[in-house]
Scaffold this active site. Structure first.
Site, PDB file in Angstrom:
ATOM      1  N   GLY A 169       0.805  -1.200   0.000  1.00 42.95           N
ATOM      2  CA  GLY A 169       0.000   0.000   0.000  1.00 42.95           C
ATOM      3  C   GLY A 169       0.843   1.257   0.000  1.00 42.95           C
ATOM      4  O   GLY A 169       1.993   1.252  -0.439  1.00 42.95           O
ATOM      5  N   ASP A 204      10.022 -11.003   6.720  1.00 44.93           N
ATOM      6  CA  ASP A 204      10.506 -10.193   5.593  1.00 44.93           C
ATOM      7  C   ASP A 204      11.572  -9.210   6.075  1.00 44.93           C
ATOM      8  O   ASP A 204      11.499  -8.008   5.801  1.00 44.93           O
ATOM      9  CB  ASP A 204       9.346  -9.454   4.933  1.00 44.93           C
TER      10      ASP A 204
END
Length: 766
Positions: free
Chosen positions: A159, A272
């Site tokens: 986003g 991540d």
């Protein structure tokens, strides 16, 4: 024809993918491919069509994973995914499969001129902010509920990140809004909110703090409100391909591991870890780990669509690359990959394609960092390589263990400030000591074993000699402060305590009822100091935003404020309350008049100032900091009167005795020293602390000294005997401040564990 103009043959292209070309041939072929669209297409065909995925991971297949394991299903899905990828435009008008989005001129790393396909090529492109409501203020793009949106900070696959202004709490924040495609996926949106709430439970100085998880309305967009970090990503620091100094590699790795430890204890796996998710504050140089749990949200959407292997290929673990479940040790592998790149300037598993990177992660053992960069010490190199072990069982057991080992390495480079020390609970350190018993582990080198044993021996021997010490004194706990409490102070009547909190807020507690009376946002950065005025209804604070503020305690509105040149850690009122002294990170000492607001005097000193104080008669000002020298100045002119040396590291705090000529200083490496301010000579060097000492204060008659220490203890010293008479235990992490109640025998200790404890010392006073 120039050799670079010659198209490489298919064998050379295949060897390039397999990373088997010589360095010279790799340079030649990659230079050619940059300008040859035909070879770009051939390379993509080999990488994603003619060479099956199974062949790229053949060595792992030969290990014969069980039929029911995730490996076989992952390889099948990945093969289908690669062959069905849509094409994207490459520089020069050619096309490539989206399975390989790497820039060819950087061997597997994204080049700043060629961003990944999910990031617009120009950061100036108009962003779709149609979800914003119109703002009444034309200076803003719009508003999202009660947040005024100032600008777009960045974009990513998940986003857009916005800078907003919270009109309720009057502070700037970062807001992450899910992409529209994810907003339509119920699973992704639910996971986004759930993981955001879980991340909000992590209160740690090396994790970006999550303030709020919300929806714009019942069916509106989901968004996260986070701490706004002024700084840069580690990715930006590594963009030029240069290695970082080894002490920086160890420090950044240490702080990242400490942040991971806090998350892992909450049952959260990041999945991540990469340079782009490691923020570095510009003012303090501190690490802030971001995007906890958000990678998992993206996984849900990708798996729903394709079953594609997820993660950032350059830093993913072997188990992630073959679709197995990632746990805490997967995060450690990714941390190792990041540290390898910091130490050498190159990632450990480079290849021209994503598939090539994954193949090397599974099969390739990189050269140890110390062989590539001779300035990297062997202990640091060995630790990095231990993190990169292919089997999770061969890696260190926990992030806390890694942070502790790295702290030992960092300390070898010299004293470090309190901002750089990892927040690992004292209880965790004692638990970790046992893990060093596994002497067969290659990474557990002698220096770490010795350090761990030294901690255990010191703690054990201390408790044998002092069996009466411990959490034996009546105490009140003021919990749930949102982050590290850097300082606290009693009000003149002793009924209230003000605490300076890492998130920029100040909290006022009622000591008797143990209730929160008031909480307000004081600074745009962390609050370093808090102090009540000796006679007026005022409270002084200083912060990382370089501001010093006086607050009216009747309504907690700002009565007066000053701007220093940089972050202000040390502040103090003059005994008569008419002036304040402040020392900043740039080494500038300031004196201001409270009533007029004028700066009376200022002087530059060598190194950052961490602590200041006025003498009881108001004639002297003391400053201490990074230059390891205690400096005494004339309070009117700031002309230096005395300089006293003896500390072997950074001095964190200084206090004058309420009567007489004594002045006490504390600092790195267990230093607790008492000086005669008139003669400039050392009076006492108190031994018995368990770690670095952050704070010091005298009792009212100057017969005792109270200190706060790294291992979570506060210590009361009898100056006549030169020995401790009590040790106050209960905090699970470093005690950064000690304060005395002027109306009774009470001590307040504030800690990195987010609590303030109030101790009743009446029995010691008797």
């Amino acid at each position: 024809m120039n050799v670079i103009d010659q198209c490489p043959n298919p064998v050379e292209l295949s060897e390039l993918i397999q990373y088997e070309l010589s360095e010279a041939d790799t340079d030649r072929v990659t230079q050619h491919i940059q300008n040859c669209t035909t070879c770009q297409q051939k390379l993509q065909t080999i990488a994603s069509g003619d060479v099956p995925v199974e062949e790229l991971v053949q060595e792992l297949k030969e290990q014969n994973p069980e039929g029911g394991s995730a490996f076989w299903a992952t390889i099948e899905r990945l093969s289908d995914e690669v062959r069905s990828q849509q094409t994207i435009n490459l520089p020069g008008g050619s096309q490539a499969s989206s399975a390989d989005t790497s820039s060819f001129n950087n061997a597997g790393k994204h080049d700043s001129a060629t961003p990944p396909p999910h990031i617009p090529a120009s950061t100036n492109q108009p962003e779709d902010l149609s979800f914003l409501e119109p703002s009444d203020d034309p200076a803003y793009h719009g508003k999202l509920q009660h947040f005024q949106i100032a600008r777009v900070i960045g974009r990513g696959g998940m986003g857009v990140v916005l800078e907003g202004f919270d009109t309720h709490l009057q502070r700037s924040v970062a807001i992450k809004v899910l992409n529209a495609q994810y907003q339509q996926n119920d699973l992704a949106r639910q996971r986004f909110c759930r993981e955001g709430r879980a991340a909000a439970a992590i209160s740690h100085e090396h994790v970006v703090q999550m303030f709020q998880v919300a929806k714009a309305n019942d069916d509106g967009i989901a968004y996260l409100v986070m701490q706004l970090i002024e700084g840069e990503t580690l990715e930006n620091r590594l963009r030029e391909g240069q290695s970082l100094p080894p002490n920086e590699v160890a420090r950044i790795g240490m702080q990242t591991a400490a942040g991971l430890s806090a998350a892992h204890k909450r049952g959260m796996v990041h999945r991540d870890i990469k340079p782009a998710n490691i923020m570095i504050e510009s003012e303090t140089n501190r690490v802030k780990l971001t995007d906890f749990g958000l990678a998992r949200t993206a996984d849900d959407v990708k798996l729903t669509k394709t079953g594609m292997v997820t993660g950032t290929p350059l830093y993913m673990s072997p188990e992630q690359s073959v679709g197995e479940e990632a746990d805490e040790r997967s995060d450690l592998f990714s941390l190792g990959a990041v540290m390898y790149e910091m130490a050498t300037g190159v990632p450990p598993f480079q290849a021209p394609s994503a598939l090539g990177v994954m193949q090397r992660i599974v099969n390739h053992h990189p050269e140890p960092p110390h062989k590539i960069n001779p300035s990297v010490t062997r202990p640091l190199s060995d630790l990095i390589m231990s993190l990169l072990e292919k089997s999770a069982d061969d890696r260190p057991e926990s992030a806390a263990e890694v942070a502790t080992a790295l702290a030992s390495i960092v300390s070898e480079y010299g004293p470090i400030s309190p901002l750089q020390v990892p927040s690992i609970a004292a209880s965790e350190v004692k638990k970790l000591s046992g893990s060093y018993r596994r002497g067969e582990r290659r990474w557990a080198i002698a220096a770490w074993v010795t350090a761990a044993l030294a901690i255990m021996v010191a703690l054990a021997s201390f408790m044998v000699m002092r069996p009466d010490l411990g959490d034996d004194f009546p105490s009140v706990v003021l919990p749930d402060n949102p982050g590290t409490v850097w300082a606290s102070d009693f009000s003149p009547d002793g009924g209230s305590i003000a605490s300076a909190v890492e998130d920029g807020s100040v909290r006022i507690w009622d000591v008797g009822t143990q209730t929160l009376k008031k909480s307000f946002n004081a600074h745009r950065d962390l609050v370093w100091s808090v102090a009540y005025h000796p006679t007026r209804p005022m409270l002084m604070t200083s912060g990382g935003d370089a501001m010093i503020k006086l607050w009216d305690t009747k309504n907690y509105e700002v009565a007066r404020e000053w701007k220093a040149t940089s972050s202000v850690r040390g502040v103090a009122f003059s005994p008569d309350g008419n002036r304040i002294v402040a020392g900043d990170r740039d080494g500038v000492l300031h004196v201001w008049d409270i009533d007029s607001g004028d700066e009376v005097a200022s002087v530059e000193t060598p190194g950052s100032i961490l602590g200041v104080d006025y003498s009881a008669d108001g004639r002297l000002v003391a400053s201490v900091g990074h230059d390891k020298v205690v400096r005494l100045f004339d309070a009117e002119t700031l002309e230096e009167r005395q300089s006293m040396s003896g500390h072997d590291g950074v001095i964190y705090n200084v206090r004058f005795a309420p009567t007489g000529p004594l002045v006490a200083t504390v600092g790195w490496n267990k230093n607790v020293r008492v000086w005669n301010s008139e003669t400039g000579t050392e009076v006492l060097n108190l031994e018995g602390s368990e770690g670095d000492v952050w704070s010091v204060s005298f009792c009212t008659d100057a017969s005792h000294l109270i200190t706060g220490e790294q291992m979570g203890a506060a210590r009361v010293w009898n100056l006549a005997a030169g020995k401790p008479v009590a040790t106050l235990r209960g905090h699970s992490s470093a005690v950064y401040n000690v304060a005395l109640n002027p109306a009774s025998h009470h001590i307040a200790t504030s800690s990195r564990d987010g609590t303030v404890r109030v101790w009743d010392m009446s029995c010691v006073a008797k």
